[in-house]
Design a protein around this motif. Sequence first.
Motif, PDB file in Angstrom:
ATOM      1  N   ASN A  16      -4.478  -4.230   8.387  1.00  0.00           N
ATOM      2  CA  ASN A  16      -3.218  -4.960   8.528  1.00  0.00           C
ATOM      3  C   ASN A  16      -2.668  -5.300   7.146  1.00  0.00           C
TER       4      ASN A  16
ATOM      5  N   LEU B 160      -0.758  -8.810   6.844  1.00  0.00           N
ATOM      6  CA  LEU B 160      -1.653  -9.961   6.739  1.00  0.00           C
ATOM      7  C   LEU B 160      -2.166 -10.132   5.308  1.00  0.00           C
TER       8      LEU B 160
ATOM      9  N   THR C  39     -11.646 -13.134   5.855  1.00  0.00           N
ATOM     10  CA  THR C  39     -11.905 -14.148   6.876  1.00  0.00           C
ATOM     11  C   THR C  39     -11.717 -15.553   6.306  1.00  0.00           C
TER      12      THR C  39
ATOM     13  N   THR D 220      -7.776 -16.094   5.532  1.00  0.00           N
ATOM     14  CA  THR D 220      -6.773 -15.965   6.602  1.00  0.00           C
ATOM     15  C   THR D 220      -7.216 -16.557   7.931  1.00  0.00           C
ATOM     16  N   LYS D 221      -8.513 -16.808   8.084  1.00  0.00           N
ATOM     17  CA  LYS D 221      -9.106 -17.240   9.348  1.00  0.00           C
ATOM     18  C   LYS D 221      -9.054 -16.141  10.408  1.00  0.00           C
ATOM     19  N   VAL D 222      -8.676 -14.939   9.990  1.00  0.00           N
ATOM     20  CA  VAL D 222      -8.743 -13.749  10.842  1.00  0.00           C
ATOM     21  C   VAL D 222      -9.950 -12.934  10.382  1.00  0.00           C
TER      22      VAL D 222
ATOM     23  N   PRO E 136     -15.671 -10.429  13.806  1.00  0.00           N
ATOM     24  CA  PRO E 136     -15.448 -11.374  14.905  1.00  0.00           C
ATOM     25  C   PRO E 136     -16.755 -11.693  15.641  1.00  0.00           C
TER      26      PRO E 136
ATOM     27  N   GLY F  56      -4.433  -8.568  16.581  1.00  0.00           N
ATOM     28  CA  GLY F  56      -4.466  -9.681  15.646  1.00  0.00           C
ATOM     29  C   GLY F  56      -5.802 -10.390  15.572  1.00  0.00           C
ATOM     30  N   LYS F  57      -6.857  -9.757  16.104  1.00  0.00           N
ATOM     31  CA  LYS F  57      -8.165 -10.402  16.135  1.00  0.00           C
ATOM     32  C   LYS F  57      -9.097  -9.901  15.038  1.00  0.00           C
ATOM     33  N   SER F  58      -8.602  -8.974  14.224  1.00  0.00           N
ATOM     34  CA  SER F  58      -9.344  -8.488  13.067  1.00  0.00           C
ATOM     35  C   SER F  58      -8.358  -7.838  12.109  1.00  0.00           C
ATOM     36  N   ALA F  59      -8.730  -7.811  10.839  1.00  0.00           N
ATOM     37  CA  ALA F  59      -7.839  -7.195   9.843  1.00  0.00           C
ATOM     38  C   ALA F  59      -7.990  -5.681   9.782  1.00  0.00           C
TER      39      ALA F  59
END
Length: 450
Positions: free
Chosen positions: A182, A185, A211, A214-216, A270, A291-294
């Motif tokens: 991404n 991001l 992580t 971005t908290k992703v 994740p 949107g649950k991982s880069a």
Amino acid sequence: MHPATPPTTNAPAGRNHRTALPRRRLLRGLLAVTVAAPLMFGAAACGDDGGGGAADPNAPVKLSIFWWGGDARAKLTEDALALYTRKHPNVTFEKTWQANQGYFDKLATLTAGGNPPDLFQIDDNYLAEYASRNTTLDLTSYQKSGKLDTSKFPESLWQYGVVDGELAGLAAGENTQGLVYNKTLLTRNNLPEPTTGMSWEEHIAWAEQVTAKTKVPGTQDPSADYKAFWVWLRQQGKDLYKGSELGFTAEDVTRWFDLWKGARDRKATPSADVIHEGNSSDVTKQLVVTGKSATSWVWANQMPDLKKNTKDELGVIAYPGDPSAQWARASMYWSVFKGSKNKDVAVDVINFLNNDQEAVKLLGTDRGLPSNLDLRRVVSDDTTDPAMKQSIAVEAELTQKFGKSPQVPIKGHSKVKSELIKAAENAQYGRATPAEAAAQFIEACKSAIA
């Protein structure tokens, strides 16, 4: 354009559709056709593979052809075949197509019944299996004579159709492993983009950084992904298969699972439940677009389909480690039935679909990037889709770095892939240690390929 493996979404069944036989009955039929092959093929199988065409080049020829895909692929393929008929008025086609679901059951039924198509689409899950049954024509003599021109193909691409020294199928298109990330991001958070050549440890450290900022989660955990495991194995000097056996040990699998347990412990990936979502082959469920991982570990030519499912800008690079572990993979193949009465014409059709500029432009990138590198550039110039241009650009870059192709996967490959997911998820959820999950996987693989 479809992914490396055939899509699982339903599409209208094609003409001449037959109901697939139950799996057990199919297997009995396939065993029977193996035994009966010499009788079924008759003189055609005993002669030189380079012959078998009609004596009169202008005599009417009707070729049966079978492929999987949806409406869009059907239209493109039918247009290309119509172009062939315009250039060769004596040749017409009996066309059959359907969605991937049930395709190989139907192909097995036709083969077992002694009525296979002259020309059919196949993938690397089944090519070795059909070649070992003496079903596919060896295309080597056509290649050597120039009737099947692979001079503009990446060498590892056409080599990925060789089974036991015979060219059993010719790549209908090319793709390779691609790490999609991404870009939006990363830019928003002033983070560096990943680059081709990063080691696996560097990739995990990068993902840990993503992580934290971005908290992703920085990267999808690919321990269940056979593509990633395969590339990693090749970087260790091993391979997925060696002859008719596995090319790796339980110790190798344990190291692979340990690598990703460490990544999970560092929050670079994740949680297990989210990883499970990403283990789906459905493009719409890939974590890079949900949107649950880069990042997501996919095939490079899936970029356009991924882009349709997100507003964010995406980038694509090779998998971590030495990129020479990757190769020009056939997205799928065209094969000719060895017993075809019109094998010369069938081979000429394959050559046409791969090397005729009008035909290749018509087909575009539906079956992957064109195998002919010169015509790939032509198609690239005509492409307006930015995601497709990215995919073509990364494969053009990697073409210079590709290593030798591995052997075509052996019988049981599909089961090996599914068993890897099962074993990896046991480790991801903590139901087994990496070593225990690896031992379970090895035993399951041995049963699958027996």
